[in-house]
Design a protein around this motif. Structure first.
Motif, PDB file in Angstrom:
ATOM      1  N   GLY A 127       0.811  -1.195   0.000  1.00 18.10           N
ATOM      2  CA  GLY A 127       0.000   0.000   0.000  1.00 18.10           C
ATOM      3  C   GLY A 127       0.852   1.256   0.000  1.00 18.10           C
ATOM      4  N   ASN A 128       0.342   2.276  -0.621  1.00 15.21           N
ATOM      5  CA  ASN A 128       1.035   3.557  -0.669  1.00 15.21           C
ATOM      6  C   ASN A 128       1.238   4.081   0.755  1.00 15.21           C
ATOM      7  N   ALA A 129       2.480   4.493   1.061  1.00 15.45           N
ATOM      8  CA  ALA A 129       2.842   4.978   2.399  1.00 15.45           C
ATOM      9  C   ALA A 129       2.525   3.934   3.468  1.00 15.45           C
ATOM     10  N   ARG A 130       2.580   2.670   3.085  1.00 16.48           N
ATOM     11  CA  ARG A 130       2.316   1.537   3.984  1.00 16.48           C
ATOM     12  C   ARG A 130       0.886   1.533   4.531  1.00 16.48           C
ATOM     13  N   GLU A 131      -0.009   2.208   3.841  1.00 19.29           N
ATOM     14  CA  GLU A 131      -1.415   2.220   4.253  1.00 19.29           C
ATOM     15  C   GLU A 131      -2.082   0.899   3.873  1.00 19.29           C
ATOM     16  N   PRO A 132      -3.154   0.519   4.583  1.00 18.60           N
ATOM     17  CA  PRO A 132      -3.858  -0.724   4.240  1.00 18.60           C
ATOM     18  C   PRO A 132      -4.407  -0.687   2.822  1.00 18.60           C
ATOM     19  N   ILE A 133      -4.346  -1.823   2.159  1.00 19.64           N
ATOM     20  CA  ILE A 133      -4.984  -1.957   0.850  1.00 19.64           C
ATOM     21  C   ILE A 133      -6.267  -2.795   0.955  1.00 19.64           C
ATOM     22  N   PHE A 134      -6.491  -3.353   2.148  1.00 23.85           N
ATOM     23  CA  PHE A 134      -7.733  -4.083   2.428  1.00 23.85           C
ATOM     24  C   PHE A 134      -8.303  -3.523   3.728  1.00 23.85           C
ATOM     25  N   LEU A 135      -9.458  -2.880   3.660  1.00 19.31           N
ATOM     26  CA  LEU A 135     -10.087  -2.324   4.855  1.00 19.31           C
ATOM     27  C   LEU A 135     -11.120  -3.259   5.455  1.00 19.31           C
ATOM     28  N   GLU A 136     -11.617  -4.192   4.652  1.00 20.20           N
ATOM     29  CA  GLU A 136     -12.628  -5.134   5.113  1.00 20.20           C
ATOM     30  C   GLU A 136     -12.562  -6.387   4.247  1.00 20.20           C
ATOM     31  N   ASP A 137     -13.238  -7.427   4.693  1.00 22.77           N
ATOM     32  CA  ASP A 137     -13.167  -8.697   3.967  1.00 22.77           C
ATOM     33  C   ASP A 137     -13.708  -8.583   2.547  1.00 22.77           C
ATOM     34  N   SER A 138     -14.675  -7.714   2.332  1.00 20.29           N
ATOM     35  CA  SER A 138     -15.211  -7.565   0.981  1.00 20.29           C
ATOM     36  C   SER A 138     -14.143  -7.023   0.032  1.00 20.29           C
ATOM     37  N   ASP A 139     -13.186  -6.236   0.531  1.00 23.22           N
ATOM     38  CA  ASP A 139     -12.076  -5.791  -0.308  1.00 23.22           C
ATOM     39  C   ASP A 139     -11.237  -6.984  -0.750  1.00 23.22           C
ATOM     40  N   ARG A 140     -11.010  -7.895   0.163  1.00 26.96           N
ATOM     41  CA  ARG A 140     -10.212  -9.083  -0.174  1.00 26.96           C
ATOM     42  C   ARG A 140     -10.944  -9.948  -1.199  1.00 26.96           C
ATOM     43  N   GLN A 141     -12.248 -10.032  -1.062  1.00 26.19           N
ATOM     44  CA  GLN A 141     -13.026 -10.796  -2.042  1.00 26.19           C
ATOM     45  C   GLN A 141     -12.951 -10.160  -3.426  1.00 26.19           C
ATOM     46  N   VAL A 142     -13.019  -8.834  -3.471  1.00 23.01           N
ATOM     47  CA  VAL A 142     -12.893  -8.134  -4.751  1.00 23.01           C
ATOM     48  C   VAL A 142     -11.518  -8.380  -5.347  1.00 23.01           C
ATOM     49  N   PHE A 143     -10.475  -8.309  -4.508  1.00 20.95           N
ATOM     50  CA  PHE A 143      -9.119  -8.524  -5.020  1.00 20.95           C
ATOM     51  C   PHE A 143      -8.973  -9.924  -5.598  1.00 20.95           C
ATOM     52  N   LEU A 144      -9.466 -10.938  -4.893  1.00 22.40           N
ATOM     53  CA  LEU A 144      -9.338 -12.307  -5.387  1.00 22.40           C
ATOM     54  C   LEU A 144     -10.108 -12.488  -6.691  1.00 22.40           C
ATOM     55  N   HIS A 145     -11.237 -11.821  -6.809  1.00 20.84           N
ATOM     56  CA  HIS A 145     -11.986 -11.872  -8.076  1.00 20.84           C
ATOM     57  C   HIS A 145     -11.142 -11.284  -9.197  1.00 20.84           C
ATOM     58  N   ARG A 146     -10.520 -10.137  -8.956  1.00 15.44           N
ATOM     59  CA  ARG A 146      -9.666  -9.513  -9.963  1.00 15.44           C
ATOM     60  C   ARG A 146      -8.440 -10.374 -10.258  1.00 15.44           C
ATOM     61  N   LEU A 147      -7.859 -10.957  -9.228  1.00 19.14           N
ATOM     62  CA  LEU A 147      -6.710 -11.833  -9.431  1.00 19.14           C
ATOM     63  C   LEU A 147      -7.091 -13.010 -10.321  1.00 19.14           C
ATOM     64  N   GLY A 148      -8.235 -13.618 -10.056  1.00 18.44           N
ATOM     65  CA  GLY A 148      -8.671 -14.736 -10.877  1.00 18.44           C
ATOM     66  C   GLY A 148      -8.848 -14.344 -12.331  1.00 18.44           C
ATOM     67  N   GLN A 149      -9.385 -13.155 -12.575  1.00 20.41           N
ATOM     68  CA  GLN A 149      -9.553 -12.682 -13.949  1.00 20.41           C
ATOM     69  C   GLN A 149      -8.210 -12.547 -14.655  1.00 20.41           C
ATOM     70  N   VAL A 150      -7.216 -11.990 -13.949  1.00 20.21           N
ATOM     71  CA  VAL A 150      -5.897 -11.798 -14.554  1.00 20.21           C
ATOM     72  C   VAL A 150      -5.213 -13.142 -14.787  1.00 20.21           C
ATOM     73  N   VAL A 151      -5.291 -14.046 -13.822  1.00 23.87           N
ATOM     74  CA  VAL A 151      -4.682 -15.368 -13.976  1.00 23.87           C
ATOM     75  C   VAL A 151      -5.240 -16.057 -15.212  1.00 23.87           C
ATOM     76  N   GLU A 152      -6.537 -16.015 -15.387  1.00 23.98           N
ATOM     77  CA  GLU A 152      -7.158 -16.721 -16.512  1.00 23.98           C
ATOM     78  C   GLU A 152      -6.902 -16.015 -17.844  1.00 23.98           C
ATOM     79  N   SER A 153      -6.987 -14.693 -17.864  1.00 22.21           N
ATOM     80  CA  SER A 153      -6.824 -13.979 -19.132  1.00 22.21           C
ATOM     81  C   SER A 153      -5.371 -13.956 -19.593  1.00 22.21           C
ATOM     82  N   HIS A 154      -4.417 -14.015 -18.655  1.00 22.07           N
ATOM     83  CA  HIS A 154      -3.000 -13.980 -19.012  1.00 22.07           C
ATOM     84  C   HIS A 154      -2.359 -15.372 -18.969  1.00 22.07           C
ATOM     85  N   LEU A 155      -3.186 -16.397 -18.758  1.00 21.19           N
ATOM     86  CA  LEU A 155      -2.727 -17.792 -18.779  1.00 21.19           C
ATOM     87  C   LEU A 155      -1.690 -18.078 -17.704  1.00 21.19           C
TER      88      LEU A 155
END
Length: 282
Positions: free
Chosen positions: A20-48
């Motif tokens: 995180g910028n200036a060591r600030e949190p990049i996940f404030l709640e569990d729903s943020d982590r769920q969004v990140f994992l969704h985005r990660l899955g999209q990148v993993v699949e689209s970039h093989l």
């Protein structure tokens, strides 16, 4: 200061972190982590990509990913960019979420794949967040050992194949608590044996990079895949797998190219490459 060069080639294995910028949190709640994992899955699949392990902390995350195509930087720009947009929109914020560029360490598979996979999922234990790594819900460990459903984009087979069972792999992870850091063998952006570091260090030399021919020119005289995998070889699984490892090890062919030729999924080709040939019977 000039940006460090990235070493990217088909089949490379990386330990990736982004903070995180200036060591600030990049996940404030569990729903943020769920969004990140969704985005990660999209990148993993689209970039093989093959994602062997991940762990989401509070102000940073860890990934252990393999790139059948040389596209780590492109995928990371998409992952961090899309997640940052979602984060700012969700929390009505503006500005940078991530601190500069990600850190990507090129890892020697043979000597450090297992150690790095263990290191990644033990982060919550080292941080005092849990006493057992398998209790942490935001790493890949629970899915890898069968304690929770595995997302379709996670590739645990390469790790589990080395142990024969999930329980043995979990035991291996637990044994890593208090073990020496795997980073003692790190040399800048490289982690591996002396031979591995020496072989790849030239790619970090800007003059060497300038002298390198474009991939299209370097591969113009490579042997066609039809010659490497004639029908008799394609039908013999053991011989076929040996040829797959030789072809990808040469750097002239990608897992995706071989998969298309043999009608195999690229992840199947990558698992064949990652698996060591068994000892002869007797």
């Amino acid at each position: 200061m000039a940006r460090p060069l990235r070493i990217e080639f088909p089949g490379a294995l990386y330990h990736v972190t982004s903070r995180g910028n200036a060591r600030e949190p990049i996940f404030l709640e569990d729903s943020d982590r769920q969004v990140f994992l969704h985005r990660l899955g999209q990148v993993v699949e689209s970039h093989l990509w093959l994602c062997h392990a991940y762990c989401l902390m509070t102000n940073h995350y860890h990934l252990l990913v393999e790139t059948p195509e040389a596209n780590l930087s492109r995928g990371m720009r998409r992952l961090n960019g899309r997640y940052s947009q979602c984060f700012n929109r969700r929390h009505e914020r503006v500005g940078h979420v991530m601190q500069g560029r990600f850190t990507g360490i090129l890892v020697e598979r043979e000597s450090h794949l297992l150690e790095l996979a263990r290191y990644v999922v033990l982060n919550p234990v080292r941080a005092g967040m849990v006493t057992a790594a398998e209790d942490y819900p935001w790493s890949s460990l629970r899915a890898t050992v069968g304690l929770s459903p595995a997302p379709s984009w996670l590739t645990p087979g390469g790790l589990l194949a080395r142990f024969g069972s999930r329980s043995r792999y979990l035991e291996f992870v637990r044994e890593g608590v208090g073990a020496a850091s795997p980073w003692t063998a790190r040399r800048g952006a490289l982690l591996g044996s002396e031979e591995f570091v020496e072989r790849l260090s030239a790619r970090l030399d800007p003059k060497a990079a300038e002298r390198e021919f474009p991939r299209k020119e370097r591969l113009v005289h490579r042997e066609p895949l039809e010659a490497i995998f004639p029908p008799a070889v394609a039908r013999d699984r053991a011989l076929r797998n040996d040829r797959i490892r030789e072809a990808t090890g040469s750097g002239r062919y990608t897992a995706a190219e071989i998969g298309r030729h043999l009608d195999l999924h690229y992840s199947t080709v990558s698992r064949i490459v990652a698996a060591k040939p068994g000892p002869p019977a007797g």
